[in-house]
Design a protein around this motif. Structure first.
Motif, PDB file in Angstrom:
ATOM      1  N   ILE A 313       0.820  -1.216   0.000  1.00 21.76           N
ATOM      2  CA  ILE A 313       0.000   0.000   0.000  1.00 21.76           C
ATOM      3  C   ILE A 313       0.854   1.267   0.000  1.00 21.76           C
ATOM      4  O   ILE A 313       0.489   2.281  -0.599  1.00 21.76           O
ATOM      5  CB  ILE A 313      -0.933   0.012   1.237  1.00 21.76           C
ATOM      6  N   ALA A 314       2.029   1.251   0.657  1.00 26.35           N
ATOM      7  CA  ALA A 314       2.798   2.477   0.906  1.00 26.35           C
ATOM      8  C   ALA A 314       3.248   3.189  -0.364  1.00 26.35           C
ATOM      9  O   ALA A 314       3.152   4.421  -0.464  1.00 26.35           O
ATOM     10  CB  ALA A 314       4.013   2.169   1.783  1.00 26.35           C
ATOM     11  N   SER A 315       3.739   2.442  -1.346  1.00 28.24           N
ATOM     12  CA  SER A 315       4.195   3.079  -2.590  1.00 28.24           C
ATOM     13  C   SER A 315       3.040   3.732  -3.325  1.00 28.24           C
ATOM     14  O   SER A 315       3.170   4.839  -3.865  1.00 28.24           O
ATOM     15  CB  SER A 315       4.871   2.043  -3.494  1.00 28.24           C
ATOM     16  N   VAL A 316       1.899   3.048  -3.346  1.00 32.45           N
ATOM     17  CA  VAL A 316       0.715   3.590  -4.029  1.00 32.45           C
ATOM     18  C   VAL A 316       0.227   4.856  -3.333  1.00 32.45           C
ATOM     19  O   VAL A 316      -0.054   5.872  -3.974  1.00 32.45           O
ATOM     20  CB  VAL A 316      -0.415   2.534  -4.072  1.00 32.45           C
ATOM     21  N   SER A 317       0.146   4.819  -1.998  1.00 30.90           N
ATOM     22  CA  SER A 317      -0.343   5.985  -1.262  1.00 30.90           C
ATOM     23  C   SER A 317       0.641   7.148  -1.362  1.00 30.90           C
ATOM     24  O   SER A 317       0.235   8.318  -1.409  1.00 30.90           O
ATOM     25  CB  SER A 317      -0.594   5.627   0.212  1.00 30.90           C
ATOM     26  N   GLY A 318       1.950   6.847  -1.407  1.00 34.02           N
ATOM     27  CA  GLY A 318       2.949   7.908  -1.574  1.00 34.02           C
ATOM     28  C   GLY A 318       2.797   8.613  -2.906  1.00 34.02           C
ATOM     29  O   GLY A 318       2.845   9.846  -2.997  1.00 34.02           O
ATOM     30  N   PHE A 367      -1.800   1.389   8.089  1.00 37.11           N
ATOM     31  CA  PHE A 367      -0.483   1.999   8.248  1.00 37.11           C
ATOM     32  C   PHE A 367       0.120   2.374   6.905  1.00 37.11           C
ATOM     33  O   PHE A 367       0.800   3.385   6.769  1.00 37.11           O
ATOM     34  CB  PHE A 367       0.433   1.048   9.017  1.00 37.11           C
ATOM     35  N   GLY A 368      -0.131   1.544   5.886  1.00 43.81           N
ATOM     36  CA  GLY A 368       0.357   1.855   4.548  1.00 43.81           C
ATOM     37  C   GLY A 368      -0.268   3.121   3.983  1.00 43.81           C
ATOM     38  O   GLY A 368       0.391   3.906   3.303  1.00 43.81           O
ATOM     39  N   LEU A 369      -1.554   3.336   4.271  1.00 41.02           N
ATOM     40  CA  LEU A 369      -2.242   4.546   3.825  1.00 41.02           C
ATOM     41  C   LEU A 369      -1.750   5.781   4.559  1.00 41.02           C
ATOM     42  O   LEU A 369      -1.710   6.876   4.010  1.00 41.02           O
ATOM     43  CB  LEU A 369      -3.756   4.411   4.045  1.00 41.02           C
ATOM     44  N   PHE A 370      -1.351   5.601   5.814  1.00 38.44           N
ATOM     45  CA  PHE A 370      -0.981   6.749   6.650  1.00 38.44           C
ATOM     46  C   PHE A 370       0.435   7.255   6.397  1.00 38.44           C
ATOM     47  O   PHE A 370       0.672   8.448   6.193  1.00 38.44           O
ATOM     48  CB  PHE A 370      -1.114   6.397   8.132  1.00 38.44           C
ATOM     49  N   SER A 371       1.418   6.366   6.386  1.00 37.21           N
ATOM     50  CA  SER A 371       2.808   6.764   6.564  1.00 37.21           C
ATOM     51  C   SER A 371       3.383   7.613   5.429  1.00 37.21           C
ATOM     52  O   SER A 371       3.907   8.701   5.669  1.00 37.21           O
ATOM     53  CB  SER A 371       3.678   5.518   6.759  1.00 37.21           C
ATOM     54  N   SER A 372       3.311   7.137   4.184  1.00 27.97           N
ATOM     55  CA  SER A 372       3.920   7.877   3.070  1.00 27.97           C
ATOM     56  C   SER A 372       3.293   9.261   2.868  1.00 27.97           C
ATOM     57  O   SER A 372       4.017  10.262   2.764  1.00 27.97           O
ATOM     58  CB  SER A 372       3.828   7.065   1.775  1.00 27.97           C
ATOM     59  N   PRO A 373       1.942   9.370   2.789  1.00 27.63           N
ATOM     60  CA  PRO A 373       1.341  10.707   2.627  1.00 27.63           C
ATOM     61  C   PRO A 373       1.666  11.649   3.782  1.00 27.63           C
ATOM     62  O   PRO A 373       1.908  12.845   3.559  1.00 27.63           O
ATOM     63  CB  PRO A 373      -0.165  10.407   2.571  1.00 27.63           C
ATOM     64  N   ASN A 374       1.710  11.135   5.000  1.00 30.59           N
ATOM     65  CA  ASN A 374       1.992  12.000   6.146  1.00 30.59           C
ATOM     66  C   ASN A 374       3.429  12.508   6.105  1.00 30.59           C
ATOM     67  O   ASN A 374       3.687  13.692   6.363  1.00 30.59           O
ATOM     68  CB  ASN A 374       1.746  11.240   7.455  1.00 30.59           C
TER      69      ASN A 374
END
Length: 463
Positions: A313-318, A367-374
């Motif tokens: 999820i993290a790369s996509v959300s970033g 957590f994947g949705l939260f971390s990169s955008p934040n």
């Protein structure tokens, strides 16, 4: 040609930062699986076992801000590479640690080395990537963190079962120095926007001592000495803030928290997020091995679900955060984390591993949705000269949050089962302590959703 060279340099920087972002969480997560084995070998109780993890977090957290400033003055690449060397050497010595006290001391040294990398990694990425590509690069780096977390339970579990817990330190010991050599050969640039400024030694000493007292005291609550240390730490940090407001060259620009709402509330959201999530692996690792009777390898295979989903999820959300308001993405992620934590409150002896796996997947999505955008929101909220500070602040929020998370979990376990070892006679009390810990984390997550939504969405153009 110059554009091509810049592209190559930025690619190398990203790969090296991703490498170190993989190694550190790998050890940090895998060591939780090894705690029962370490505790048995060195005859450590539950609270002392937790310090194998917390010693690393404490030293990383207290040195981050001063090291972040040193990196701005003397060069981020230089500090980053030094951190790799320190971590490699400390890991080599940890392989032959003769007792628990020595291992914990070496974890402190590992933390200092890691703080050098934490304080500079995101700053290096932000320095070499333009604003329109930064979120994607940060997302890839966050993905490397989660791959490290994902690999830790599986690879770490197999290594612990086959070679013992000491084998976990082989990887940074053997790979750290080659990474430094590769960086020295390929990365020609240096980034030191605060070159020529004086280093605030007085403020740094006050910060390190105050943070140490606060974090150590908090982890030992509710004993009287711990209360005194916690209060002393809070008073010391108040003095630090006053010193920084008066300093010509502050080690930490406190005024950013007063004048930049996006920066302040994004950091608060990060602090709360890590405070509610980091100890999940610690608590569930003990639960799965003591209560469910799983081996380190079996527990690791189950625990890998959360970081695997995070990595996906993290790369996509970033990437999405480059085009859409990071506030919405990260707030949705925090809300999902609150739901997942609430589902862990009633776990007991009869809870199935399938149920645990589903909840871990939900937590991974959150957590994947939260971390990169934040993180992207924080790095985009400050002027270029404050990038090093912002990077150090992001890492500080992460590590202080992780320390608070472990402190809360350890305090609750101490209240329910005292300083004794975990054994069949107190399994019921341990299960109650786990549910109580998760309930506290739910309450904190709700506060985190508010901080994430209340910050606004304006960023600074650093191009």
């Amino acid at each position: 040609m110059q554009t091509q060279e810049k592209h190559q340099e930025s690619t190398v920087v990203l790969i090296l930062v991703m490498f170190t972002s993989f190694i550190t969480p790998f050890i940090g997560s895998a060591i939780n699986l090894a705690l029962p084995m370490i505790g048995h070998e060195f005859q450590l109780n539950a609270v002392t076992m937790s310090w194998v993890t917390m010693a690393f977090l404490l030293s990383s957290a207290v040195f981050l801000i001063p090291i972040g400033k040193l990196a701005d003055i003397y060069g981020r690449k230089r500090i980053f590479l030094t951190g790799n060397i320190v971590l490699a050497l400390a890991s080599l010595l940890a392989v032959i640690a003769p007792n628990g006290a020595t291992l914990i001391a070496l974890r402190v040294v590992q933390g200092i080395g890691s703080s050098m990398m934490f304080a500079t990694g995101i700053a290096l990425i932000t320095s070499v990537f333009p604003p329109n590509a930064r979120g994607r690069a940060i997302g890839m780096n966050v993905t490397a963190v989660y791959i490290g977390l994902s690999a830790a339970p599986v690879i770490g579990g197999f290594m612990i079962d086959a070679l013992g817990w000491r084998s976990l330190f082989y990887i940074p010991a053997l790979l750290g120095i080659p990474a430094v050599i590769a960086a020295m050969v390929t990365i020609k640039g240096e980034w030191a926007e605060a070159k020529g400024e004086k280093f605030d030694l007085q403020g740094s000493v006050v910060f390190v001592l105050s943070m140490s007292a606060l974090m150590y005291g908090f982890s030992k609550l509710p004993t009287p000495p711990a209360i005194i240390l916690t209060i002393a730490g809070i008073i010391g940090l108040s003095l630090f803030v006053r010193l920084q407001l008066k300093a010509d060259y502050p080690v930490f620009n406190v005024s950013l928290f007063r004048t930049n709402r996006l920066f302040a509330l994004s950091n608060l959201a990060a602090l709360i997020n890590y405070a509610t999530t980091f100890a999940i692996t610690f608590v569930l690792s003990l639960y799965l091995q003591y209560i469910k009777g799983l081996s380190p390898r079996e527990a690791g295979i189950l625990l890998v679900i959360q970081p695997l989903v995070m990595a996906a999820i993290a790369s996509v959300s970033g990437k999405l955060s480059d085009k859409h308001d990071p506030r919405i993405l990260s707030s949705a992620g925090m809300a999902l984390i609150a739901v997942g934590l609430a589902l862990l409150i009633p776990i007991g002896k009869e809870t199935t591993v399938t149920y645990i796996g589903i909840v871990l997947g939900l937590l991974g999505i959150g957590f994947g949705l939260f971390s990169s955008p934040n993180t992207n929101a924080i790095m985009g909220s400050v002027e270029k000269r404050y990038i090093g500070l912002a990077s150090g602040t992001v890492a500080t929020m992460r590590l202080v949050g992780q320390m608070l998370s472990m402190g809360i979990a350890t305090m609750v376990i101490n209240i329910f089962i005292g300083s004794g070892t975990i054994n069949p006679s107190n399994y019921k009390q341990f299960i109650l302590s786990a549910g109580t810990t998760f309930a506290i984390f739910v309450a904190l997550s709700i506060l985190g959703v508010w901080a994430s939504m209340a910050r606004g969405g304006k960023t600074v153009n650093q191009s």
